[in-house]
Design an enzyme around this catalytic site. Structure first.
Site, PDB file in Angstrom:
ATOM      1  N   HIS A 174     -49.952 124.608  53.442  1.00  0.00           N
ATOM      2  CA  HIS A 174     -50.280 125.971  53.921  1.00  0.00           C
ATOM      3  C   HIS A 174     -49.614 126.291  55.265  1.00  0.00           C
ATOM      4  O   HIS A 174     -50.143 127.078  56.049  1.00  0.00           O
ATOM      5  CB  HIS A 174     -51.795 126.167  54.044  1.00  0.00           C
ATOM      6  CG  HIS A 174     -52.592 125.694  52.866  1.00  0.00           C
ATOM      7  ND1 HIS A 174     -52.873 126.486  51.769  1.00  0.00           N
ATOM      8  CD2 HIS A 174     -53.132 124.478  52.583  1.00  0.00           C
ATOM      9  CE1 HIS A 174     -53.572 125.794  50.886  1.00  0.00           C
ATOM     10  NE2 HIS A 174     -53.733 124.567  51.351  1.00  0.00           N
ATOM     11  N   SER A 295     -24.900 136.903  67.448  1.00  0.00           N
ATOM     12  CA  SER A 295     -25.259 138.313  67.313  1.00  0.00           C
ATOM     13  C   SER A 295     -24.240 139.162  68.053  1.00  0.00           C
ATOM     14  O   SER A 295     -23.702 138.733  69.079  1.00  0.00           O
ATOM     15  CB  SER A 295     -26.660 138.541  67.888  1.00  0.00           C
ATOM     16  OG  SER A 295     -26.806 139.881  68.309  1.00  0.00           O
ATOM     17  N   LYS A 301     -28.033 134.557  71.024  1.00  0.00           N
ATOM     18  CA  LYS A 301     -28.529 134.257  69.676  1.00  0.00           C
ATOM     19  C   LYS A 301     -27.718 133.197  68.937  1.00  0.00           C
ATOM     20  O   LYS A 301     -26.509 133.102  69.062  1.00  0.00           O
ATOM     21  CB  LYS A 301     -28.529 135.525  68.820  1.00  0.00           C
ATOM     22  CG  LYS A 301     -29.585 136.512  69.240  1.00  0.00           C
ATOM     23  CD  LYS A 301     -30.928 136.189  68.633  1.00  0.00           C
ATOM     24  CE  LYS A 301     -30.942 136.693  67.215  1.00  0.00           C
ATOM     25  NZ  LYS A 301     -32.191 136.528  66.564  1.00  0.00           N
TER      26      LYS A 301
END
Ligand code: ARG
Length: 488
Positions: A174, A295, A301
């Site tokens: 989970h 980016s 990035k």
């Protein structure tokens, strides 16, 4: 190798050649422009040319054995096929928009080389058995290529796993920390499905290695041909048991697309994990600059685009499967033109995996695993709670009660904001008289991992066994993937 074609080169080439049609005797005029445009498939089925030529070689020999071509004619036909193959490979011979499909284009090539003798090759076969044969040959050949790329990705995962047999990580369910595992075990959990995908390809291949040639249009041939011998020459294991089934079913296409879809789903899941691992929040993995993107506006990035494309491309692979199953549903026997729609999805599946798998393999093999961050995360979230419960079980406490006691201990730690092994001896006995200082022996990630010695579990012993088996199996798959299945 066959030089590819696009709509523009098809149209340009058209003016230079005369129209060849495989039908027309009973027609007063040629097809309308709209029909011709809808019907043409040569812009995508041209890649079947080498397989169509291989089929023609086998067919020429069987015609000769049946006395339908004499020795001199057979020699000329085989020489023309070789010459045409070379011309296709060099790009000197190209299909035109007037060639309805690959079979038409290649017949034109034979007529150009042999005149009327070129027309003899069509005896006893139809485009219906031809196209089914070509596609089986193409897919059997290209399944090997896909398998080779799969092995390379599995190799990359195995190499990383070898480096991280001892690296602890917080195993999850989970997306919540669950129990410590080793990162090597985690990586190998991505290798196992790839090994099964390889098995699926081989199983599929056994069912696909059946030759439709000899089925003709649907009913077999009145000519004394030898489908069994043709099958053998083309590397098939047998010829089709039923000529109608041979030209009517495309289950081998749907099944191939199921296998490639499942591969896509496996790669998508791996991609999703890499996206998570490379996030600031996890920070478990750093991608090599050459396998990451930046980016255009944010200079800081570093993005895991390969992993995201792996996730994204699963969509088109599954889409191809759905398209073919939907196309096949409810088709009456035998050949129907709907089936021309079987090719683009499989070609796209092969191309997609040929593009994606090497990028993923490179990304995995060059990534740096942040052992410090993984080790620090491994015990976080009371991942050792099950060790406490198991320790109680060994002391004879029923698991139901052990679970309850451990739950209380966790609640105490949450309230005090401390770790399981930081609870004092007195507080341990307050939680339960069954607990004492001895429990601290099992409260380390190392001991939790070392205690897992059963086959298939995450302890160093079983992971080493798993690694050895995977490496062994991959060596076998490398051999399978490089087998030549379509003889010239
Ligand atoms: N281009 C066709 C296909 O891909 C070849 C078979 C055509 N057969 C026919 N009877 N029209 O399915």
């Amino acid at each position: 190798m066959i030089v590819g074609v696009d709509d523009k080169s098809l149209t340009e080439n058209s003016a230079a050649t005369n129209r060849t049609s495989l039908w027309g005797g009973r027609f007063a005029g040629g097809p309308s422009e709209a029909l011709a445009r809808l019907s043409v498939s040569v812009q995508f089925d041209w890649r079947l040319a080498p397989y169509d030529l291989a089929g023609s070689r086998a067919h020429a020999r069987v015609l000769a054995r049946a006395g339908l071509l004499d020795a001199e004619e057979l020699g000329r036909v085989l020489a023309a096929l070789d010459d045409l193959e070379a011309a296709c490979a060099s790009g000197e011979f190209r299909p035109t928009i007037d060639d309805e499909d690959v079979h038409t284009a290649l017949e034109r090539g034979m007529l150009e080389r042999l005149g009327t003798l070129g027309g003899k090759l069509r005896a006893g076969r139809s485009r219906n058995d031809q196209v089914a044969t070509d596609l089986r040959l193409y897919l059997r050949d290209h399944a090997r290529g896909v398998a080779e790329r799969l092995v390379e990705l599995a190799d990359a995962l195995v190499e990383q796993a070898e480096r991280h047999v001892d690296t602890p990580a917080p195993g999850m369910t989970h997306v919540q920390h669950a129990q410590p595992v080793t990162f090597g075990h985690w990586l190998l959990a991505h290798v196992q499905p790839l090994l099964r995908d390889l098995e699926r390809l081989r199983d599929w291949d056994a069912r696909t290695a059946i030759s439709p040639l000899g089925a003709g249009a649907l009913a077999g041939s009145s000519l004394p041909l030898d489908p069994v011998q043709v099958a053998k020459e083309l590397g098939f294991t047998a010829s089709a048991a039923n000529s109608m089934d041979a030209v009517a079913d495309r289950d081998f296409v749907a099944e191939f697309l199921f296998v490639t879809s499942l591969i896509g789903v496996h790669l998508s899941r791996l991609g999703e994990e890499v996206v998570l691992w490379t996030s600031q929040e996890f920070g478990w993995v750093e991608l090599d600059d050459s396998f990451a993107t930046g980016s255009s506006i944010m200079p800081q990035k570093k993005n895991a685009d390969i992993a995201e494309l792996a996730r994204g491309k699963s969509g088109r692979l599954v889409g191809g499967l759905v398209a073919v199953l939907t196309m096949l549903k409810g088709l009456p026997l035998t050949y129907d033109r709907d089936m021309q729609e079987d090719k683009e999805p499989v070609f796209d599946a092969v191309d997609t995996l040929q593009l994606l798998l090497p990028a993923l393999a490179g990304m995995i093999s060059t990534m740096t695993v942040r052992v410090d961050r993984l080790a620090a995360a491994a015990p976080v979230g009371f991942t050792l709670a099950t060790e406490v419960a198991d320790w109680l079980v060994v002391k004879g406490v029923p698991f139901r009660e052990a679970h309850e006691i451990t739950g209380k201990l966790v609640a105490l730690c949450v309230a005090r904001d401390c770790a399981l092994d930081e609870v004092s001896d007195e507080d341990l006995t307050l939680v339960s008289p069954h607990l004492d200082a001895g429990v601290r022996d099992v409260l380390s990630v190392r001991s939790a991992l070392a205690a897992r010695t059963t086959p298939g579990s995450t302890g160093p012993g079983p992971v080493a066994d798993q690694l050895a088996t995977a490496i062994d199996k991959l060596a076998g798959w490398r051999t399978w993937a490089t087998e030549v299945v379509v003889p010239r």
